[in-house]
Design a protein around this motif. Sequence first.
Motif, PDB file in Angstrom:
ATOM      1  N   ALA A   1       0.855  -1.188   0.000  1.00  0.00           N
ATOM      2  CA  ALA A   1       0.000   0.000   0.000  1.00  0.00           C
ATOM      3  C   ALA A   1       0.889   1.234   0.000  1.00  0.00           C
ATOM      4  N   LYS A   2       0.437   2.261  -0.668  1.00  0.00           N
ATOM      5  CA  LYS A   2       1.207   3.508  -0.731  1.00  0.00           C
ATOM      6  C   LYS A   2       0.470   4.591   0.039  1.00  0.00           C
ATOM      7  N   LEU A   3       1.133   5.126   1.057  1.00  0.00           N
ATOM      8  CA  LEU A   3       0.591   6.229   1.848  1.00  0.00           C
ATOM      9  C   LEU A   3       1.309   7.513   1.441  1.00  0.00           C
ATOM     10  N   THR A   4       0.565   8.595   1.414  1.00  0.00           N
ATOM     11  CA  THR A   4       1.122   9.879   1.006  1.00  0.00           C
ATOM     12  C   THR A   4       0.949  10.897   2.119  1.00  0.00           C
ATOM     13  N   LEU A   5       2.067  11.505   2.499  1.00  0.00           N
ATOM     14  CA  LEU A   5       2.059  12.630   3.434  1.00  0.00           C
ATOM     15  C   LEU A   5       2.084  13.914   2.617  1.00  0.00           C
ATOM     16  N   ARG A   6       1.069  14.729   2.763  1.00  0.00           N
ATOM     17  CA  ARG A   6       0.971  15.990   2.016  1.00  0.00           C
ATOM     18  C   ARG A   6       1.030  17.150   3.007  1.00  0.00           C
ATOM     19  N   TYR A   7       1.922  18.101   2.745  1.00  0.00           N
ATOM     20  CA  TYR A   7       2.104  19.219   3.670  1.00  0.00           C
ATOM     21  C   TYR A   7       2.467  20.482   2.889  1.00  0.00           C
ATOM     22  N   TRP A   8       2.307  21.623   3.575  1.00  0.00           N
ATOM     23  CA  TRP A   8       2.625  22.927   2.992  1.00  0.00           C
ATOM     24  C   TRP A   8       3.745  23.582   3.794  1.00  0.00           C
ATOM     25  N   THR A   9       4.620  24.312   3.091  1.00  0.00           N
ATOM     26  CA  THR A   9       5.683  25.077   3.729  1.00  0.00           C
ATOM     27  C   THR A   9       5.817  26.418   3.011  1.00  0.00           C
ATOM     28  N   LYS A  10       6.611  27.301   3.578  1.00  0.00           N
ATOM     29  CA  LYS A  10       6.995  28.499   2.849  1.00  0.00           C
ATOM     30  C   LYS A  10       7.855  28.093   1.652  1.00  0.00           C
ATOM     31  N   SER A  11       7.766  28.867   0.595  1.00  0.00           N
ATOM     32  CA  SER A  11       8.529  28.526  -0.604  1.00  0.00           C
ATOM     33  C   SER A  11      10.029  28.495  -0.327  1.00  0.00           C
ATOM     34  N   SER A  12      10.487  29.367   0.561  1.00  0.00           N
ATOM     35  CA  SER A  12      11.915  29.408   0.883  1.00  0.00           C
ATOM     36  C   SER A  12      12.372  28.181   1.659  1.00  0.00           C
ATOM     37  N   ASP A  13      11.413  27.470   2.318  1.00  0.00           N
ATOM     38  CA  ASP A  13      11.750  26.283   3.117  1.00  0.00           C
ATOM     39  C   ASP A  13      11.455  24.981   2.383  1.00  0.00           C
ATOM     40  N   TRP A  14      10.949  25.060   1.175  1.00  0.00           N
ATOM     41  CA  TRP A  14      10.469  23.863   0.475  1.00  0.00           C
ATOM     42  C   TRP A  14      11.557  22.813   0.322  1.00  0.00           C
ATOM     43  N   TRP A  15      12.725  23.226  -0.110  1.00  0.00           N
ATOM     44  CA  TRP A  15      13.793  22.278  -0.411  1.00  0.00           C
ATOM     45  C   TRP A  15      14.303  21.593   0.853  1.00  0.00           C
ATOM     46  N   GLU A  16      14.714  22.378   1.840  1.00  0.00           N
ATOM     47  CA  GLU A  16      15.299  21.813   3.045  1.00  0.00           C
ATOM     48  C   GLU A  16      14.277  20.983   3.823  1.00  0.00           C
ATOM     49  N   THR A  17      13.028  21.434   3.850  1.00  0.00           N
ATOM     50  CA  THR A  17      12.008  20.677   4.570  1.00  0.00           C
ATOM     51  C   THR A  17      11.782  19.307   3.943  1.00  0.00           C
ATOM     52  N   GLY A  18      11.754  19.268   2.624  1.00  0.00           N
ATOM     53  CA  GLY A  18      11.569  17.986   1.943  1.00  0.00           C
ATOM     54  C   GLY A  18      12.692  17.011   2.258  1.00  0.00           C
ATOM     55  N   ARG A  19      13.922  17.487   2.252  1.00  0.00           N
ATOM     56  CA  ARG A  19      15.058  16.612   2.551  1.00  0.00           C
ATOM     57  C   ARG A  19      15.022  16.131   4.002  1.00  0.00           C
ATOM     58  N   ASP A  20      14.735  17.065   4.917  1.00  0.00           N
ATOM     59  CA  ASP A  20      14.736  16.699   6.337  1.00  0.00           C
ATOM     60  C   ASP A  20      13.611  15.730   6.680  1.00  0.00           C
TER      61      ASP A  20
END
Length: 302
Positions: free
Chosen positions: A232-251
Amino acid sequence: MDQASEFVVATRAALAQLSALAVQYSFSAVGAIVLLILGWMAAGLISRWAHRGLSRIHGIDATLSQFFSNIIRYAMLVLVVVMVLGQFGVQTASVLAALGAIGLAVGLALQGTLQNIAAGIMLLVLRPFRVGESIETGSVTGTIVDVGLFATELRTADGVYRLAPNSTLWNVPITNYSRLKTRRNEISVSIGTDRDIGRTQAKLMAIASGDRRVLKDPAPTVYVAEFDAGSAKLTLRYWTKSSDWWETGRDLTREVKLAFDKFPGDKLPEQIPDPQVETRNVTGESGPPAPHGADEPVTQRT
């Protein structure tokens, strides 16, 4: 004796004509000099007024206001030169016709350059991107360093300088990753069907809620995106500030991987694939340029 008298008379007549011409053209020359000085001063003054007036208009770039003020200045100087030539009896109609022909020839010779100028004016007026914003087109990706009338300077994610002609940026769709303040991202997790889906959802939600960069509104969500007989595939969907998009995704990808490493559970059957953590952009397009020295996120297997 008669020849000498005739020579003297002719000489006196010539000198008289030269004197008359000198007097006539001396006034014309003085008038031309005065006209040139006044025209030069007036052109500079009106150009400065135009620059100040355009600078006060909201949305007009400084480069664009300087360009239009220079156009006004040079147009006035050309008009002054034509008026000066008229002081000496030159037919101004023929001069204007010659200038028009020269302008047409120059325009045909510099067609590509003029196309870049026109595109630069439209980019500076409509502002699809600004200095410091990250963009992507069909052939150009990077952070805007400077927007000029002829070309746009960019810096790529790996620190490479790139100069793009404005016509290549104006005639294609532009994706601006920095214009909007917030942006959505997703992390997909594939697990075996023998795993507790509710527990996995709660764990993913706790990871997202525990990161201060994840916005509370809109709130993060976790849902079952798809499933089959073995996984089964579960998806976590979240929002961040555009400036934090990259680092948040990696972390968050790292945190999800570490959380799965700590999950107690039975050994998965051989026919069931290993749990897999995947980060992807919700639009299906590539993400914004990575920070200098960063690598693209890769799929991780738990």
